[in-house]
Design an enzyme around this catalytic site. Structure first.
Site, PDB file in Angstrom:
ATOM      1  CE  LYS A  92      33.950  25.716 -11.278  1.00  0.00           C
ATOM      2  NZ  LYS A  92      34.369  25.305  -9.951  1.00  0.00           N
ATOM      3  CD  GLU A 105      39.095  31.466  -7.823  1.00  0.00           C
ATOM      4  OE1 GLU A 105      39.824  30.813  -7.061  1.00  0.00           O
ATOM      5  OE2 GLU A 105      38.709  31.008  -8.918  1.00  0.00           O
ATOM      6  N   GLY A 113      42.092  26.765  -2.776  1.00  0.00           N
ATOM      7  CA  GLY A 113      42.800  26.336  -3.987  1.00  0.00           C
ATOM      8  C   GLY A 113      43.919  27.280  -4.384  1.00  0.00           C
ATOM      9  NE  ARG A 114      41.103  32.986  -3.934  1.00  0.00           N
ATOM     10  CZ  ARG A 114      39.928  32.417  -3.712  1.00  0.00           C
ATOM     11  NH1 ARG A 114      39.612  31.307  -4.336  1.00  0.00           N
ATOM     12  NH2 ARG A 114      39.063  32.942  -2.862  1.00  0.00           N
ATOM     13  CE  LYS A 116      39.626  23.128  -0.804  1.00  0.00           C
ATOM     14  NZ  LYS A 116      39.590  24.485  -0.293  1.00  0.00           N
ATOM     15  CD  GLU A 139      37.409  23.202 -16.330  1.00  0.00           C
ATOM     16  OE1 GLU A 139      36.978  22.532 -15.360  1.00  0.00           O
ATOM     17  OE2 GLU A 139      37.105  24.398 -16.529  1.00  0.00           O
TER      18      GLU A 139
HETATM   19  O1  F6P Z   1      36.520  27.173 -10.347  1.00  0.00           O
HETATM   20  C1  F6P Z   1      37.385  27.802  -9.468  1.00  0.00           C
HETATM   21  C2  F6P Z   1      38.163  26.818  -8.664  1.00  0.00           C
HETATM   22  O2  F6P Z   1      37.362  26.239  -7.697  1.00  0.00           O
HETATM   23  C3  F6P Z   1      39.391  27.470  -8.061  1.00  0.00           C
HETATM   24  O3  F6P Z   1      39.112  28.150  -6.896  1.00  0.00           O
HETATM   25  C4  F6P Z   1      40.299  26.315  -7.901  1.00  0.00           C
HETATM   26  O4  F6P Z   1      41.621  26.706  -7.713  1.00  0.00           O
HETATM   27  C5  F6P Z   1      40.064  25.594  -9.204  1.00  0.00           C
HETATM   28  O5  F6P Z   1      38.695  25.786  -9.474  1.00  0.00           O
HETATM   29  C6  F6P Z   1      40.405  24.146  -9.216  1.00  0.00           C
HETATM   30  O6  F6P Z   1      39.663  23.430  -8.271  1.00  0.00           O
HETATM   31  P1  F6P Z   1      40.066  21.965  -7.842  1.00  0.00           P
HETATM   32  O7  F6P Z   1      41.436  22.029  -7.248  1.00  0.00           O
HETATM   33  O8  F6P Z   1      39.028  21.525  -6.864  1.00  0.00           O
HETATM   34  O9  F6P Z   1      40.071  21.097  -9.079  1.00  0.00           O
END
Ligand code: F6P
Length: 534
Positions: free
Chosen positions: A500, A340, A254-255, A196, A202
């Site tokens: 983080k 979450e 995201g979720r 997102k 990661e």
């Molecule tokens: O660290 C939590 C989070 O922000 C989640 O809410 C989200 O689903 C995930 O990391 C991945 O985020 P992104 O889609 O921005 O990489």
């Protein structure tokens, strides 16, 4: 008296009551099951009687769930700590009209859905090919909500997966991408970078690794990359052709995002038509949630059962037990969705939450769990409310006898939790085996099941894309209703930030570029161990 006060009183009264006795009320099955289409939620095996159910419904009414629900569906900025609307429901209601700040957001949603569908078709048909020809494998690189939804769906909908194979890389642990890419042909692999924000460390680290892997064999590696993100400038800066970038808005958490382009890998695997059936299942649950009275409303009832178990009776965890091997990632998916969303200690207005936050969610598919942790569920000292999910029919007609055994086990577990086995029954069992006196007593006590342990069962005809859509939307709305009743914001996730930040500050310490003097002695010692042994 408020509904909370009434429920506190009813909670104490329930302590002296057996669930089995509640079935003396001949109407129980009618009142304590709810259905939508051919999906049935049975919550009769809980210690909720008619008075409690009425008080729980009153609780939802007092919390004004109906007004909050409308606010969500109509695009109000209910995610107040981020100033955002919450509109994942718009992603599955393509014919609808949703206005945010005077702008109908649906034309853009439809346009992206159409582009993603066309791309999925092209990948499946071979019109879009890699350097080595037709795409055989899709690697989705993402984490959290950008991974768990499509990864869960890919396993759940295997009977419909007639496109390229999908793989999911999430962990920054190099082992994950290493083991995934090993054996894949870069010339026929498509990489989807799903993030997102397009900043998640990661995901961006794994994307770089995948790019280098592809560049070793493919002349134009960027051609075999696609991106899914809300951050168009960042995807462009990363060098991904806008033709293969599928955007979405910040009003999709995201979720909650697997319904939109984050589901691209799943869409490629099962085809856009099947993916649309998944969306239709979600939309059907939305319509049910929006229109059914609370007493027959599956998400509301499931939420109220959850509140009863966690906030009133104090059961801190909830086991999700799909008797459906293909739902093996559902517990992990729900862990993010529920924990979450509702794992918060502060109410929407910033005051301390006076109630417990959402429960710890965990689980594994049955029957595997039976041979692992069910011992504790049946005889441990803590009560774990269980949520069973099961389909009447499998996808393997030749193995119908195995499916019957699966269902028998599912029903047997909820029956055992309800009924238990008394000391007298256990003694009779031991006496039959020839035991007598003190040894009979001792052995019998180990074989007692207290029973009276609550469970719900969600039963559906078959795990189709439509039904999966219903299930996921059911849980989303359950989380929403629980969040409204608890008075918190289910749509932010500030609790993931600190770790983080600290990870970033630790990198130079691990490299030896900084001495870590600001760190506590334990962290310093662990970092030193790393430097000595890495
Ligand atoms: O660290 C939590 C989070 O922000 C989640 O809410 C989200 O689903 C995930 O990391 C991945 O985020 P992104 O889609 O921005 O990489």
């Amino acid at each position: 008296m408020s509904a909370w006060e009434t429920l506190a009183r009813l909670g104490k009264a329930a302590a002296g009551r057996r669930i089995l006795d509640l079935f003396q009320d001949g109407d129980r099955m009618a009142q304590f099951t709810a259905r939508t289409g051919s999906m049935v939620l049975d919550f009769s095996k809980t210690n909720i009687d008619a008075e409690t159910l009425a008080a729980l419904i009153e609780l939802a009414t007092e919390a004004d769930v109906a007004a909050h629900r409308e606010a969500m569906f109509t695009g109000a900025r209910i995610n107040q700590t981020e100033g955002r609307a919450v509109l994942h429901t718009a992603l599955r209601n393509l014919a609808g009209r949703v206005v945010v700040d005077g702008v109908d957001v649906m034309p853009e949603v439809r346009e992206t859905h159409a582009r993603a569908s066309a791309f999925a078709r092209d990948v499946r048909s071979g019109v879009f090919a890699g350097q080595g020809g037709r795409i055989t494998d899709v690697v989705n690189i993402g984490i959290g909500g950008s991974d768990l939804g499509p990864a869960m769906g890919w396993l759940a909908l295997q009977p419909y997966a007639d496109g390229p194979r999908c793989h999911f890389v999430s962990n920054v642990d190099g082992a994950h991408i290493h083991d995934t890419l090993r054996g894949l042909n870069p010339e026929t692999t498509l990489v989807i970078v799903a993030s997102k924000t397009f900043t998640t460390i990661e995901t961006m680290t794994n994307a770089d690794t995948a790019k280098a892997w592809m560049a070793a064999k493919v002349a134009q590696p960027g051609r075999q990359f696609a991106a899914v993100s809300t951050a168009a400038e960042r995807t462009a800066a990363y060098g991904i052709d806008p033709a293969r970038v599928f955007g979405f808005e910040d009003w999709v958490g995201g979720r909650y995002s697997m319904w939109g382009p984050i589901g691209l890998s799943l869409m490629i695997a099962i085809g856009p038509e099947r993916f649309d059936e998944f969306l239709a299942g979600g939309a059907a649950m939305d319509a049910h949630f929006r229109s059914e009275p609370f007493a027959r409303n599956l998400p509301v009832l499931l939420a109220l059962v959850g509140i009863w178990h966690n906030q009133i009776l104090g059961h801190a965890t909830r086991a999700v037990l799909p008797y459906d091997q293909r739902l093996s990632r559902l517990p992990a998916y729900l862990q993010q969705l529920e924990m979450e969303s509702n794992g918060k200690r502060v109410a929407m207005d910033g005051s301390d939450l006076t109630l417990n936050s959402g429960p710890v969610v965990w689980g594994e598919p049955g029957t595997n769990g039976q041979h692992a942790f069910y011992q504790l569920i049946h005889q441990g000292t803590r009560v774990v409310p269980c949520e069973f999910l099961v389909a009447a029919k499998g996808h393997e007609p030749a193995l119908a006898h195995q499916h019957l055994l699966l269902v028998a086990n599912c029903l047997a577990q909820s029956e055992a939790l309800l009924r238990g086995r008394s000391l007298d029954e256990a003694r009779a069992m031991m006496a039959k085996k020839g035991l007598t006196g003190e040894e009979l007593d001792r052995q019998a006590r180990h074989r007692v099941f207290p029973g009276n342990r609550p469970s719900t069962t969600l039963i559906y005809p078959q795990l189709t894309p439509f039904v999966l859509g219903q299930i996921i939307a059911l849980y989303e709305h359950r989380v929403f209703v629980e969040g409204v009743i608890l008075g918190l914001n289910s749509f932010d996730q500030w609790g993931v930030e600190l770790g983080k930040e600290l990870a970033l500050s630790l990198s130079p310490v691990l490299k030896g570029a900084e001495d870590g003097s600001g760190k506590d002695p334990s962290t310093r010692a662990l970092a030193a161990y790393f430097r000595d042994h890495a």
